[in-house]
Design an enzyme around this catalytic site. Structure first.
Site, PDB file in Angstrom:
ATOM      1  N   HIS A  72     -17.878   2.565  26.461  1.00 21.49           N
ATOM      2  CA  HIS A  72     -18.372   3.916  26.216  1.00 21.49           C
ATOM      3  C   HIS A  72     -17.498   4.965  26.874  1.00 21.49           C
ATOM      4  O   HIS A  72     -17.266   6.030  26.323  1.00 21.49           O
ATOM      5  CB  HIS A  72     -19.808   4.032  26.712  1.00 21.49           C
ATOM      6  CG  HIS A  72     -20.744   3.292  25.829  1.00 21.49           C
ATOM      7  ND1 HIS A  72     -22.007   2.938  26.187  1.00 21.49           N
ATOM      8  CD2 HIS A  72     -20.559   2.824  24.583  1.00 21.49           C
ATOM      9  CE1 HIS A  72     -22.574   2.285  25.200  1.00 21.49           C
ATOM     10  NE2 HIS A  72     -21.715   2.199  24.223  1.00 21.49           N
ATOM     11  N   ARG A  99       2.729   0.994  -2.224  1.00 24.32           N
ATOM     12  CA  ARG A  99       2.351  -0.420  -2.034  1.00 24.32           C
ATOM     13  C   ARG A  99       1.133  -0.666  -2.910  1.00 24.32           C
ATOM     14  O   ARG A  99       0.017  -0.316  -2.548  1.00 24.32           O
ATOM     15  CB  ARG A  99       2.030  -0.688  -0.568  1.00 24.32           C
ATOM     16  CG  ARG A  99       3.249  -0.718   0.349  1.00 24.32           C
ATOM     17  CD  ARG A  99       2.854  -1.114   1.757  1.00 24.32           C
ATOM     18  NE  ARG A  99       3.984  -1.494   2.583  1.00 24.32           N
ATOM     19  CZ  ARG A  99       4.525  -0.728   3.536  1.00 24.32           C
ATOM     20  NH1 ARG A  99       4.038   0.466   3.781  1.00 24.32           N
ATOM     21  NH2 ARG A  99       5.553  -1.151   4.240  1.00 24.32           N
ATOM     22  N   ARG A 142       5.885  -0.207  -6.315  1.00 23.16           N
ATOM     23  CA  ARG A 142       6.280  -1.599  -6.065  1.00 23.16           C
ATOM     24  C   ARG A 142       5.234  -2.511  -6.685  1.00 23.16           C
ATOM     25  O   ARG A 142       4.032  -2.324  -6.474  1.00 23.16           O
ATOM     26  CB  ARG A 142       6.376  -1.866  -4.569  1.00 23.16           C
ATOM     27  CG  ARG A 142       6.757  -3.311  -4.305  1.00 23.16           C
ATOM     28  CD  ARG A 142       6.972  -3.579  -2.852  1.00 23.16           C
ATOM     29  NE  ARG A 142       5.707  -3.666  -2.135  1.00 23.16           N
ATOM     30  CZ  ARG A 142       5.616  -3.805  -0.816  1.00 23.16           C
ATOM     31  NH1 ARG A 142       6.708  -3.828  -0.090  1.00 23.16           N
ATOM     32  NH2 ARG A 142       4.458  -3.891  -0.227  1.00 23.16           N
ATOM     33  N   GLU A 198      15.046  -7.262   0.764  1.00 27.56           N
ATOM     34  CA  GLU A 198      14.347  -7.681   1.981  1.00 27.56           C
ATOM     35  C   GLU A 198      14.551  -9.162   2.274  1.00 27.56           C
ATOM     36  O   GLU A 198      14.038  -9.682   3.249  1.00 27.56           O
ATOM     37  CB  GLU A 198      12.861  -7.317   1.922  1.00 27.56           C
ATOM     38  CG  GLU A 198      12.163  -7.683   0.648  1.00 27.56           C
ATOM     39  CD  GLU A 198      10.730  -7.144   0.583  1.00 27.56           C
ATOM     40  OE1 GLU A 198      10.217  -6.606   1.568  1.00 27.56           O
ATOM     41  OE2 GLU A 198      10.129  -7.293  -0.500  1.00 27.56           O
ATOM     42  N   ASN A 221      11.511  -4.344   7.240  1.00 23.26           N
ATOM     43  CA  ASN A 221      10.530  -5.165   7.970  1.00 23.26           C
ATOM     44  C   ASN A 221      10.757  -6.641   7.654  1.00 23.26           C
ATOM     45  O   ASN A 221      10.892  -7.479   8.532  1.00 23.26           O
ATOM     46  CB  ASN A 221       9.095  -4.800   7.577  1.00 23.26           C
ATOM     47  CG  ASN A 221       8.843  -3.312   7.674  1.00 23.26           C
ATOM     48  OD1 ASN A 221       9.538  -2.624   8.399  1.00 23.26           O
ATOM     49  ND2 ASN A 221       7.861  -2.820   6.945  1.00 23.26           N
ATOM     50  N   ASP A 222      10.808  -6.929   6.359  1.00 23.32           N
ATOM     51  CA  ASP A 222      11.032  -8.326   5.983  1.00 23.32           C
ATOM     52  C   ASP A 222      12.484  -8.735   6.169  1.00 23.32           C
ATOM     53  O   ASP A 222      12.767  -9.857   6.566  1.00 23.32           O
ATOM     54  CB  ASP A 222      10.590  -8.563   4.537  1.00 23.32           C
ATOM     55  CG  ASP A 222       9.090  -8.802   4.456  1.00 23.32           C
ATOM     56  OD1 ASP A 222       8.585  -9.593   5.275  1.00 23.32           O
ATOM     57  OD2 ASP A 222       8.425  -8.174   3.623  1.00 23.32           O
ATOM     58  N   ARG A 251       7.530 -11.429  11.650  1.00 24.40           N
ATOM     59  CA  ARG A 251       7.398  -9.998  11.933  1.00 24.40           C
ATOM     60  C   ARG A 251       6.126  -9.670  12.705  1.00 24.40           C
ATOM     61  O   ARG A 251       6.022  -8.600  13.300  1.00 24.40           O
ATOM     62  CB  ARG A 251       7.457  -9.180  10.630  1.00 24.40           C
ATOM     63  CG  ARG A 251       6.350  -9.485   9.659  1.00 24.40           C
ATOM     64  CD  ARG A 251       6.643  -8.908   8.283  1.00 24.40           C
ATOM     65  NE  ARG A 251       6.018  -7.618   8.061  1.00 24.40           N
ATOM     66  CZ  ARG A 251       6.100  -6.937   6.923  1.00 24.40           C
ATOM     67  NH1 ARG A 251       6.820  -7.383   5.922  1.00 24.40           N
ATOM     68  NH2 ARG A 251       5.485  -5.784   6.785  1.00 24.40           N
ATOM     69  N   CYS A 290      12.914   1.682   2.870  1.00 21.84           N
ATOM     70  CA  CYS A 290      11.475   1.952   2.948  1.00 21.84           C
ATOM     71  C   CYS A 290      10.799   1.143   4.049  1.00 21.84           C
ATOM     72  O   CYS A 290       9.609   1.247   4.263  1.00 21.84           O
ATOM     73  CB  CYS A 290      10.795   1.716   1.600  1.00 21.84           C
ATOM     74  SG  CYS A 290      10.969   0.025   1.034  1.00 21.84           S
TER      75      CYS A 290
HETATM   76  C1  PEP Z   1       9.484  -4.174   4.222  1.00 21.32           C
HETATM   77  O1  PEP Z   1       9.443  -5.407   4.212  1.00 21.32           O
HETATM   78  O2  PEP Z   1      10.253  -3.518   4.959  1.00 21.32           O
HETATM   79  C2  PEP Z   1       8.589  -3.404   3.352  1.00 21.32           C
HETATM   80  C3  PEP Z   1       8.695  -2.099   3.228  1.00 21.32           C
HETATM   81  O3  PEP Z   1       7.615  -4.111   2.705  1.00 21.32           O
HETATM   82  P1  PEP Z   1       6.240  -4.541   3.402  1.00 21.32           P
HETATM   83  O4  PEP Z   1       6.236  -3.976   4.801  1.00 21.32           O
HETATM   84  O5  PEP Z   1       5.163  -3.995   2.543  1.00 21.32           O
HETATM   85  O6  PEP Z   1       6.352  -6.022   3.373  1.00 21.32           O
HETATM   86 MG    MG Z   2       8.350  -6.413   2.630  1.00 26.06          MG
END
Ligand code: PEP
Ligand code: MG
Length: 844
Positions: A456, A563, A600, A694, A717-718, A728, A765
């Protein structure tokens, strides 16, 4: 004969039955793991009480679970505290995943060794999946191995084979686990117990795996970790209620929220020499101020009362006044969260259990104050002792309500606390009543020993916009009033007697950040042009119409990544054509014909399973049927999506992007499907078709992909996860799985070179594009578009406007030759300091 719905469980050992309540181990006797029986064994081979699959066998051989065909899961645990024997005395005869027949030998044990080295040989057989059973023999007495003991009537209602049948199950939203060690034994037990209260068949899903949510053991086999995304599904009459209760439970840490903030243990001696004490952030921000210790006054109470009638009356008046005071606090609350806390306090005043205890004591001759205090204190102690952080927090509420009513019965005035300016309040635990009565103009922050990020005090601190740290060492209670402290909640640190430089630094940083944000927002509408006149598109990563609208309002040039999964997740059947088409069209319309919309196609599998597209269990889902692979395996799904996307053609500058492409054949096949769908709709012009980069394979072969695409967008990211071979979402690799790693940057450079050689544009992206530090790097590598998280659009646009492309190209080339992500970050920091004049920004 037992029917399939009437499974019988046989005795796993010969021996003497003992009621579960009498087992000298609370974990078992409380039935928190499951109901069942206990045998004091006279034989030494543990046999299968049912046929099924070994769902878990401890490496140390002291415990084994079997899941029957109908989902019933039975755990057998030989001896008490035998885990400490680390396998000594046990011989495992089966392996995990093995199918066993009823009566088959599972574990042999040396009774002498175990009896000598462990607390007890008492062996438990527990139905951890929660089905009810009836006894086939008296609950005490001698049994023989293989003798039928329990009959299960409800068995067969649940299935352990992944997803419940399509159409029957409801699915929760995905929940990211905040528990520091995932759903380990205690939170898993709380979750399974809660699930057992529902008659619905309930499953917990993590990626492609799904287990019976009523089974503690099954939940533990999911091996969840902090940050894992899980979903609950339920099928049956009370499915909706189950989903809502269990989702809430997951969101609140399954009673472990407080534990998540386990204080760092520091001894008294260490604390006095330490200048920094650590806890966890309960409310973000930082402040510099002086310690004000807050302690609850100890009230004197007479044990004996006058007449029972008079004391009952005292109590009733105290309760009524407390109710009124709480109503006032509710009415003046800073938002719903605070109001809800006081509403809960009002409910405690009416709790029949508390009142009954108090009335019994009064009838025995005790005073109203004594009786009320005893009732609330004993309930609070009970809550605290259950080892459940959520209940421990309710104990704090009880103590708070108890004290409020006590003061009213005793006629002790509730004076507002006199505070000096710039107070940092320090307490064992700040009660909601204390925090509600504070003059927030004088308080700069809170630091407490107790409480967690969901306590709280944390809720109230956030509502008041004050920084707060919970879970600090108890030594903070010995700090002298007036001591200067720097409370850096973002880092979870309380600095004692900070030096002037640290204070000035903190204040200056805060001021700068604020000014900077104001500046970025005020200029969000300006184009993202470098100082030397090169224009870049700053677009948005979105997952809804609302985000598209927000992106435009914040100066976004379009959408670089829609997405589309949001249309598919969280439901138990695929979205209809009309629903998809109207969503894409609404987003396209919001953007208008002058802006890019990059949709996408469905990227599920791996970390994002689809409830209604059952997939085979994969050992390595991130390397399995993800993204375009999954869609090409189910071409109708992709065709339907293409058709829906195509319906928005003309409303915005439509682009379609394929995720996770690794092979040219995938691109070609998808293009063929797209062309066929476009033809069927009578479209003469195809939308632009691009792929995400990716997978390292795609980056390395970008020169072959480039002639066949209209654009690339790099999913860092990937790309980082696959390049560095680091999950990741792995909690321990989080700091190393860094997109600034030169290997990732080299793949970006390769991609850009290949794309530009064929006149194609390249966006980024992934999350790297949303980092200020990465802006000169990505521009310098030749990237044409940055698609970023919506709230960061103004910041990234401002960062572009501060650099010269020529400088960016130089630094980008330089960092490609470095060894590590840290070196790259450091080089970029130095470059930023050397080339960007922030004072110009602040003057503007
Ligand atoms: C990525 O992999 O960088 C990406 C933009 O796709 P997602 O994060 O949706 O896997
Ligand atoms: Mg990705």
């Amino acid at each position: 004969m037992a029917t399939p719905q009437q499974l019988q469980l046989l005795a796993p050992l010969s021996g003497v039955l003992m009621p579960l309540d009498q087992v000298p181990d609370q974990v078992f006797s409380s039935r928190v793991i499951g109901d069942g029986l206990c045998i004091d064994p006279t034989s030494n081979t543990l046999c299968a009480p049912l046929a099924g699959v070994i769902s878990n066998v401890q490496a140390s051989g002291h415990a084994v679970s079997i899941t029957g065909e109908n989902g019933v899961q039975v755990l057998m645990h030989i001896g008490l505290d035998t885990v400490n024997l680390a396998g000594k005395g046990f011989t495992r005869l089966v392996e995990e995943g093995e199918r066993v027949d009823v009566g088959q030998s599972l574990i042999e044990f040396d009774a002498d060794v175990v009896a000598l080295n462990a607390r007890s040989l008492l062996t438990l057989m527990l139905v951890v999946s929660g089905e009810p059973f009836t006894w086939l023999v008296p609950e005490t007495g001698v049994v023989d191995s293989g003798q039928p003991l329990l009959s299960m009537h409800g068995a067969g209602q649940t299935s352990d084979e992944g997803l419940p049948e399509e159409g029957e199950a409801l699915f929760s939203k995905p929940v990211t686990l905040a528990n520091p060690n995932g759903l380990h034994a205690r939170p898993a037990a709380v979750f399974a117990q809660a699930a057992k209260r529902f008659s619905a068949s309930i499953h917990l899903h993590k990626q492609q795996e799904s287990v019976n949510a009523k089974s503690l053991v099954a939940i533990m086999t999911l091996q969840t970790a902090h940050g894992d995304v899980v979903q609950v599904s339920a099928a049956g009459p009370d499915a909706a209620a189950a989903i809502s209760t269990l989702t809430e439970l997951l969101l609140t840490g399954c009673g472990e929220a407080g534990a998540a903030s386990a204080p760092v243990e520091v001894s008294q001696a260490e604390a006095s020499s330490l200048k920094v004490l650590r806890g966890v952030c309960a409310s973000a921000g930082s402040a510099f101020g002086r310690v004000v210790q807050i302690a609850e006054p100890c009230l004197e109470v007479n044990e004996l009362g006058t007449t029972a009638l008079a004391e009952r009356d005292h109590l009733a008046r105290g309760l009524a006044e407390a109710r009124q005071a709480l109503q006032q606090l509710r009415d003046n609350a800073m938002g719903n969260a605070q109001a809800d806390i006081f509403k809960a306090h009002q409910e405690l005043l009416e709790d029949p259990g508390l009142l009954e205890v108090a009335h019994v004591l009064i009838d025995e001759g005790k005073s109203a104050a004594f009786a009320w205090r005893a009732a609330t204190e004993s309930a609070a102690t009970l809550f605290k002792g259950l080892g459940n952080a959520l209940l421990a927090e309710r104990a704090a509420d009880l103590a708070d309500v108890g004290q409020r009513v006590l003061r009213l019965i005793l006629g002790v005035e509730d004076r507002a606390m006199e505070l000096p300016d710039g107070a940092i309040l320090i307490a064992e635990q700040l009660t909601p009543s204390q925090t509600a009565g504070l003059d927030t103009r004088k308080v700069l922050g809170f630091a407490t020993v107790g409480g967690g990020a969901t306590s709280h005090v944390a809720i109230l601190a956030r509502a008041a916009g004050l920084p707060a740290i919970c879970g600090l060492p108890v030594q903070i209670l010995t700090l002298i009033n007036g001591t200067q402290v720097l409370l850096d909640a973002d880092k979870g640190e309380l600095q004692l007697d900070p030096d002037l430089a640290a204070i000035e630094q903190l204040q200056a940083n805060r001021q700068l950040q604020k000014q900077r944000q104001q500046y970025e927002l005020a200029n969000a509408g300006l184009a993202a042009c470098t100082r030397d006149g090169h224009h870049f598109e700053i677009t948005a990563n979105i997952a809804s119409l609302a985000e598209a609208e927000q992106a435009i309002a914040l100066g976004g040039d379009g959408v670089g990544l829609l997405r589309s999964e949001f249309l598919y997740l969280d439901r138990n059947h695929a979205p209809s054509h009309d629903e998809q088409a109207s969503t894409y069209s609404a987003i396209a319309r919001a953007l208008g014909s002058a802006r890019n919309l990059v949709v996408r196609t469905l990227d599920v599998g791996g970390d994002k399973p689809l409830a209604y597209v059952p997939m085979e269990r994969e050992t390595n889902p991130f390397l399995g049927m993800r993204g375009i692979r999954l869609c090409l395996e189910r071409p109708q799904l992709l065709r339907d999506q293409f058709k829906a996307i195509l319906s928005s053609a003309g409303l915005a500058r439509l682009h379609i992007m394929l995720p996770m492409v690794a092979q040219l054949s995938e691109l070609r096949l998808a293009r063929q499907l797209l062309e066929e769908e476009a033809l069927a709709l009578g479209l003469t012009e195809l939308p632009k078709l691009g792929i995400m980069i990716e997978v390292p394979a795609a980056a390395l072969m970008a020169d072959l992909f480039a002639p066949e695409v209209d654009f690339f967008s790099i999913g860092t990211n990937d790309l980082t996860q696959y390049t560095l071979a680091m999950d990741r979402d792995h909690p321990r690799l989080a700091s190393q799985a860094d997109s600034f790693h030169p290997s990732v940057l080299r793949l970006i450079a390769t991609t850009v070179k290949a794309a530009h050689a064929h006149g194609k544009w390249v966006g980024v992206c992934g999350a790297l594009a949303s980092e200020n530090l990465a802006v000169p790097l990505l521009l310098g590598l030749g990237v044409d578009e940055l698609s970023v998280s919506v709230p960061l659009i103004p910041a990234i646009k401002a960062a572009v406007r501060e650099v010269d492309l020529l400088d960016c190209q130089a630094i980008a080339q330089q960092v490609l030759g470095l060894e590590s992500a840290e070196q790259v970050r450091e080089a970029l920091r130095l470059h930023h300091e050397a080339t960007v004049d922030t004072s110009l920004v602040l003057e503007n």
